[in-house]
Structure formats: structure tokens, C-alpha cells
Design a protein around this motif. Sequence first.
Motif, PDB file in Angstrom:
ATOM      1  N   LEU A  50       9.473   2.319  -0.871  1.00 43.73           N
ATOM      2  CA  LEU A  50       8.133   2.857  -1.127  1.00 43.73           C
ATOM      3  C   LEU A  50       8.019   4.302  -0.644  1.00 43.73           C
ATOM      4  CD1 LEU A  50       5.108   2.689  -1.826  1.00 43.73           C
ATOM      5  CD2 LEU A  50       4.737   1.658   0.419  1.00 43.73           C
ATOM      6  N   TYR A  68       2.628  -2.679  -2.368  1.00 43.42           N
ATOM      7  CA  TYR A  68       3.967  -2.586  -2.955  1.00 43.42           C
ATOM      8  C   TYR A  68       4.662  -3.950  -2.910  1.00 43.42           C
ATOM      9  CZ  TYR A  68       8.705  -0.772  -3.743  1.00 43.42           C
ATOM     10  OH  TYR A  68       9.960  -0.535  -4.241  1.00 43.42           O
ATOM     11  N   GLU A 112      11.630  -2.801   1.520  1.00 45.23           N
ATOM     12  CA  GLU A 112      10.518  -2.432   0.640  1.00 45.23           C
ATOM     13  C   GLU A 112       9.833  -1.164   1.150  1.00 45.23           C
ATOM     14  OE1 GLU A 112       9.240  -6.813  -1.159  1.00 45.23           O
ATOM     15  OE2 GLU A 112       8.506  -6.244   0.823  1.00 45.23           O
ATOM     16  N   CYS A 167      -2.673  -0.426  -5.336  1.00 48.33           N
ATOM     17  CA  CYS A 167      -1.819  -1.238  -6.184  1.00 48.33           C
ATOM     18  C   CYS A 167      -1.790  -0.690  -7.614  1.00 48.33           C
ATOM     19  CB  CYS A 167      -2.309  -2.679  -6.160  1.00 48.33           C
ATOM     20  SG  CYS A 167      -1.286  -3.796  -7.119  1.00 48.33           S
ATOM     21  N   GLN A 176       6.254  -6.440  -5.759  1.00 46.00           N
ATOM     22  CA  GLN A 176       7.645  -6.932  -5.708  1.00 46.00           C
ATOM     23  C   GLN A 176       7.682  -8.454  -5.745  1.00 46.00           C
ATOM     24  OE1 GLN A 176       9.797  -4.633  -6.406  1.00 46.00           O
ATOM     25  NE2 GLN A 176       8.063  -3.246  -6.150  1.00 46.00           N
ATOM     26  N   LEU A 204       5.425   3.015 -10.762  1.00 49.57           N
ATOM     27  CA  LEU A 204       6.611   2.183 -10.958  1.00 49.57           C
ATOM     28  C   LEU A 204       6.889   1.914 -12.441  1.00 49.57           C
ATOM     29  CD1 LEU A 204       5.902  -0.337  -8.065  1.00 49.57           C
ATOM     30  CD2 LEU A 204       7.907   1.142  -8.202  1.00 49.57           C
ATOM     31  N   GLU A 253       9.850  -6.796 -10.752  1.00 54.53           N
ATOM     32  CA  GLU A 253       9.913  -5.660 -11.669  1.00 54.53           C
ATOM     33  C   GLU A 253      10.038  -6.124 -13.132  1.00 54.53           C
ATOM     34  OE1 GLU A 253      12.352  -1.991 -10.546  1.00 54.53           O
ATOM     35  OE2 GLU A 253      13.739  -3.120 -11.810  1.00 54.53           O
ATOM     36  N   TYR A 269       1.169   4.331   4.187  1.00 62.82           N
ATOM     37  CA  TYR A 269       2.202   3.550   3.481  1.00 62.82           C
ATOM     38  C   TYR A 269       2.757   2.443   4.372  1.00 62.82           C
ATOM     39  CZ  TYR A 269       2.132   7.009  -0.233  1.00 62.82           C
ATOM     40  OH  TYR A 269       1.731   7.810  -1.266  1.00 62.82           O
ATOM     41  N   LEU A 288       0.276   2.446  -7.637  1.00 67.77           N
ATOM     42  CA  LEU A 288       1.702   2.118  -7.489  1.00 67.77           C
ATOM     43  C   LEU A 288       2.269   1.567  -8.790  1.00 67.77           C
ATOM     44  CD1 LEU A 288       1.946   0.392  -4.003  1.00 67.77           C
ATOM     45  CD2 LEU A 288       3.086   2.476  -4.734  1.00 67.77           C
ATOM     46  N   GLY A 316      -0.239   0.624   1.938  1.00 62.08           N
ATOM     47  CA  GLY A 316       0.661   0.935   0.827  1.00 62.08           C
ATOM     48  C   GLY A 316       1.754  -0.110   0.701  1.00 62.08           C
ATOM     49  N   ILE A 367       3.465   9.082  -6.354  1.00 58.63           N
ATOM     50  CA  ILE A 367       2.301   8.226  -6.143  1.00 58.63           C
ATOM     51  C   ILE A 367       1.060   9.085  -5.880  1.00 58.63           C
ATOM     52  CG2 ILE A 367       1.371   6.277  -4.832  1.00 58.63           C
ATOM     53  CD1 ILE A 367       4.263   5.701  -3.924  1.00 58.63           C
TER      54      ILE A 367
END
Length: 352
Positions: free
Chosen positions: A310, A165, A306, A193, A169, A200, A173, A157, A196, A161, A319
Amino acid sequence: MKSYVLTEFGKPLQTVEASTPVPHGTEVLLKTLAAGVCHSDLHIWDGYFDMGGGKHQPVADTGITTPLTMGHEIAGEVAAIGPEAKGVAPGERYVAYPWIGCGECPACRVGHENICSATARTLGIRAPGGYADYVLVPHPRYLAPLGKLNPVNAAPYACSGLTAYAALQAIGEAVYKTQPILVIGIGGLGLTCLKLLKALGGKGAVAADTDPKKREAALAAGALAAIDPNAEKPGRAATAAAGAPIAAAIDFVGSESTARLGMSAITRGGKLVIVGLFGGSITLPLPGFPFRALTIQGVMTGTLDEFKALVALAAQGKIESVPLVERNLAEADQTLQDLRAGRIIGRAVLRP
Ligand SMILES: [Zn+2]
Ligand SMILES: [Zn+2]
């Protein structure tokens, strides 16, 4: 402690025995539990970045010098803390944020340490990293709690990751939750991706990859559809597959053809996010930018905020993991060689 050290660019890593560092001030000493092996470690190992078109940029130009202990995806357990390190205690487990900046330049002051313009202190790149039994982290603020996460799952991550993420962003969103996007290049990052986006609550993504196996993997990871970028008019094919205009595209390849695909697929007001470093250049008609109100943005890893968001999301078990290959820390050199030779399917993670 043992470290697996790059003493000379292009040469095998050397095993170095040294005394375990003692944390001073706000420093935290982590005992390494897992260290991810990133593709960019191969470039550092080589000593140059391939800028495309046969151009090489020596890594030394970006302040990277030997001897260097690589490894910027680090999960570890607190072994000792400096007298001014607050809020952490020995035995606690964390993932470290490696993209540590100077803390003083304009980028750092607004929280964008990952694009620090000064002498960044990135772990595993400009400061000693995770290919070692222990790692010093300069301040507890760079640590995100592992919770129930397995360190092997959590380490990646910090780079792959986080990059995926941060690319989402960059789209925002409000967009990815309500409109379909296009994800180009379904390697490890593209797959991450897609997973994620699902975690999300995203509207969904059309995946584009030339490899049918990767298109299959994209569908299994929840893509709305998967297209071949070599098909005729792939931009239109992407929109048709999405069943709605495509609000944004993320290019995890970063080649001329993939950037063109991204630009042709996005609708008015859309954004192309470039992450991949394949290289090349494109020319684009400038009136298209005002007429179509388009944006192109580059993303280089992500911010500390971020990263923490995450890891918190991952710690809730939201995830799905990407395939991981576990190796012993002592096999760092062999693992880099296997990664270069394409013998590793998934993300390689070293464990002591
Ligand atoms: Zn990386
Ligand atoms: Zn800075």
C-alpha cells in the motif's frame, strides 16, 4: 522528549517530559513527523469498546493498560538506530507498521501479525505510540519508506488506509478488477476504499450510504453509482445500479441492516467482508451458504506485506488523498475531544 499520555482512562491526556529512549538491538528510534488520530483512540481513551446491544468490553481485557502513549498511525524520521538494526540510516523517513505481534504464534509465523493471538506489541495501543516527539520501533522490517510522500498524508495509511486496502485484498484482485463490488458506509474508510479501488484498477463500486452528502462524495470519488440503503430492496437496487451481478460487498458500518444489505446484494460465490464495528447480530438461513456458495469474512487492519504494498502504491502518487486536518502534537487531547464531538471533517493528523 515530550509525550501526551493517557494516564487514566476517560481523563485528559497528560504532558509528560522524559529522557529520549536509546534504541537497543534491532530497535529504530523515529522522530515523529506526523501521527494520525484514529477513531479507535477514542475507545481506548474511554477504556472500553462498545460491542453493541449496550455491551461494553473493557480495553484492559485486551491487554491495554495505562500509562499509554496512543497514536498508531506514525510517520517519522530515523533519529538513531540500535547496533543490530540493518538497512536503515538516520535521516531516512518512514511510515511505521504498528500491528506488531509476538512473532512466534501461528498467526505471526504466516505473516498475519495483525491478528496475533498472544501479547501483541502494537504501537500506540500496547506499546508507546506517536503522540510523542519520538517513537521506538522494534525492528527495521516494520518500516515502509515515505519516498516523496508528505508524512501527514502517509501516516493514516498505517490504519485506515491499510484496513481499506486489506478489505479489498480479502475480495481478491481477480474479483475486484473484473466485477463490480458494493461499498457500504461512506465515512473516511469507505471513501479511502473507493479511492484505492480506482488506484488499483478496479472495475468499480456501487456505494451505499443513508446520507445524501456522503453519496455525493462517493460519486466524486469514482463510485459507479450511489444508493440509499433505506430504499426498498436495496440489494436489488445495488445490482441494478451496477448493471451486473455484485461479486462482493465490504461493510464499513457493521450493523444488522448493513450486513443484511451486503448479504442480499452479493451474487452466487460472493463474499461479504465485515470491517465496521457498529455492533449487533443477525440470523441467516444456513442453506443459503451452500446453495449460493457464500463467504463472510472479517478484516482487522492488514498484514505487514499489505502495508508495504500500500505505501509503495501511495509513494508512486497513485492514491488520491482523503481530506486531512492538521493539528499540533501538543493539541492531542483537544483533537480527541473534537473528534468525539464530530467537529473534525476528514482525518486528523498531529504534527510536532
Ligand atoms: Zn486506527
Ligand atoms: Zn503472534
